[in-house]
Write a protein that holds these residues in place. Structure first.
Motif, PDB file in Angstrom:
ATOM      1  N   SER A  94       0.842  -1.185  -0.005  1.00  0.00           N
ATOM      2  CA  SER A  94      -0.150   0.119   0.006  1.00  0.00           C
ATOM      3  C   SER A  94       0.763   1.311  -0.071  1.00  0.00           C
ATOM      4  O   SER A  94       0.160   2.345  -0.090  1.00  0.00           O
ATOM      5  CB  SER A  94      -0.926   0.068   1.237  1.00  0.00           C
ATOM      6  N   LYS A  95       2.219   1.185   0.377  1.00  0.00           N
ATOM      7  CA  LYS A  95       3.036   2.427   0.234  1.00  0.00           C
ATOM      8  C   LYS A  95       4.070   1.921  -0.876  1.00  0.00           C
ATOM      9  O   LYS A  95       4.845   1.193  -0.730  1.00  0.00           O
ATOM     10  CB  LYS A  95       3.458   2.647   1.713  1.00  0.00           C
ATOM     11  N   LEU A  96       4.588   3.297  -1.365  1.00  0.00           N
ATOM     12  CA  LEU A  96       5.376   3.307  -2.550  1.00  0.00           C
ATOM     13  C   LEU A  96       6.559   4.414  -2.323  1.00  0.00           C
ATOM     14  O   LEU A  96       5.882   5.402  -2.121  1.00  0.00           O
ATOM     15  CB  LEU A  96       5.052   3.158  -3.915  1.00  0.00           C
ATOM     16  N   THR A  97       7.688   4.014  -2.428  1.00  0.00           N
ATOM     17  CA  THR A  97       8.722   5.251  -2.285  1.00  0.00           C
ATOM     18  C   THR A  97       9.489   5.016  -3.520  1.00  0.00           C
ATOM     19  O   THR A  97       9.909   3.755  -3.683  1.00  0.00           O
ATOM     20  CB  THR A  97       9.643   5.032  -1.157  1.00  0.00           C
ATOM     21  N   LEU A  98       9.837   6.037  -4.309  1.00  0.00           N
ATOM     22  CA  LEU A  98      10.366   6.037  -5.643  1.00  0.00           C
ATOM     23  C   LEU A  98      11.879   6.790  -5.332  1.00  0.00           C
ATOM     24  O   LEU A  98      12.022   8.080  -4.976  1.00  0.00           O
ATOM     25  CB  LEU A  98       9.845   6.882  -6.721  1.00  0.00           C
TER      26      LEU A  98
END
Length: 328
Positions: A87-91
């Motif tokens: 549910s959480k995305l870091t680019l």
């Protein structure tokens, strides 16, 4: 709010009835046991800087054949990870804004997949026009690196003429109502004591960030851990005893409400006696929670950031397959 959760439940029921884009090894699925939460996607190995303390230099030197994750690959992986409840995305990685226009499509794609929180970690050397892009505005957070409170000392670690551009972009992002936070590396210059034997450089940095109306400041401590990513340092790291002293001082100031900002500081070290008072607490490790996947352009899937730039991974993704790595 009730309507939001109702729609989300329907969406999750739909997506979990959809086919995976990848042929995923059962061992990979069983490893996470539907506990997956965070995806760290290192989308590109490109960067316009060569900072002294950069953790990613080994990848630039030794990973030359695949400089970025293709957009369709990234979207398909996010689709499948969503099915495993991410549910959480870091680019992040070197400089994610050098993913160019594909970055906007990736942010938009993650939004369509209902990722609840999407953030980007950047050195802020980008063209400020990026902040005007409607798809970029879908981000929930922009995090950037700052290495000191003035131009001369910031550029001790980074290239010339980066400080002012960074500050200008921060101010523009804040004016446009982006959620902004800052990460500062505790390097050997920042950790120097003044003539009164106080850590005035660190205090001045905190005050400087407070003056930018930033709500959160993260400290990243430059220490040697004898891992492959530690080949970066170029004599910027500090001794562990220095950090223990700095941590204790900052913790007291935090407890006394001496700062007007949320200050996040990693503890790193405890005595054996303290550890034994609460082993379950101190034995915490994000990997042991089976809640994160780190995706890099060299087809590796990991769960631990310390293993970046090494040969160690839990799985590989290629030819529309996610294959559990048996040989290690």
């Amino acid at each position: 709010m009730i309507l939001y959760f109702f729609i989300k439940i329907i969406y999750l029921l739909i997506i979990n009835n959809m086919d995976f884009k990848y042929d995923i090894d059962k061992k990979f699925v069983d490893f996470f046991n539907w506990n997956l939460h965070q995806i760290f996607m290192y989308i590109t190995d490109r960067c316009q800087l060569r900072c002294k303390q950069c953790l990613m230099k080994p990848n630039l030197e030794f990973q030359l054949w695949n400089p970025e994750i293709p957009l369709d690959t990234a979207i398909n992986l996010l689709h499948d990870f969503k099915k495993l409840w991410a549910s959480k995305l870091t680019l992040l990685w070197w400089e994610p804004t050098l993913y160019w226009d594909k970055l906007f499509d990736l942010i938009n794609g993650s939004n369509k997949l209902w990722y609840e929180y999407v953030r980007i970690d950047t050195n802020w050397q980008f063209n400020p026009k990026i902040l005007e892009n409607d798809k970029f505005k879908l981000l929930d957070e922009i995090s950037f690196s700052l290495d000191w409170y003035n131009e001369e000392l910031h550029e001790y670690c980074r290239w010339k003429w980066t400080f002012l551009r960074t500050i200008l972009n921060i101010k523009q992002a804040i004016e446009k109502w982006y959620k902004v936070d800052i990460t500062v590396c505790i390097h050997n210059k920042l950790a120097e004591k003044d003539e009164k034997w106080e850590y005035s450089n660190i205090y001045n940095t905190i005050k400087f960030v407070e003056g930018l109306w930033i709500k959160e400041l993260n400290f990243h401590t430059l220490l040697k851990h004898n891992m492959p990513i530690n080949t970066w340092s170029r004599w910027t790291e500090i001794d562990y005893k220095e950090w223990i002293e700095i941590y204790d001082i900052l913790k007291k100031k935090i407890d006394n409400w001496e700062f007007n900002i949320e200050l996040r500081i990693p503890k790193h070290f405890v005595t054996e006696e303290e550890f034994n008072t609460n082993p379950n607490y101190y034995w915490y490790c994000a990997t042991k929670l089976w809640e994160r996947v780190l995706v890099t352009a060299d087809w590796q899937l990991r769960t631990c950031a310390w293993l970046l730039s090494s040969k160690y991974a839990i799985a590989n993704y290629y030819d529309n397959k996610i294959k559990w790595q048996e040989w290690l």
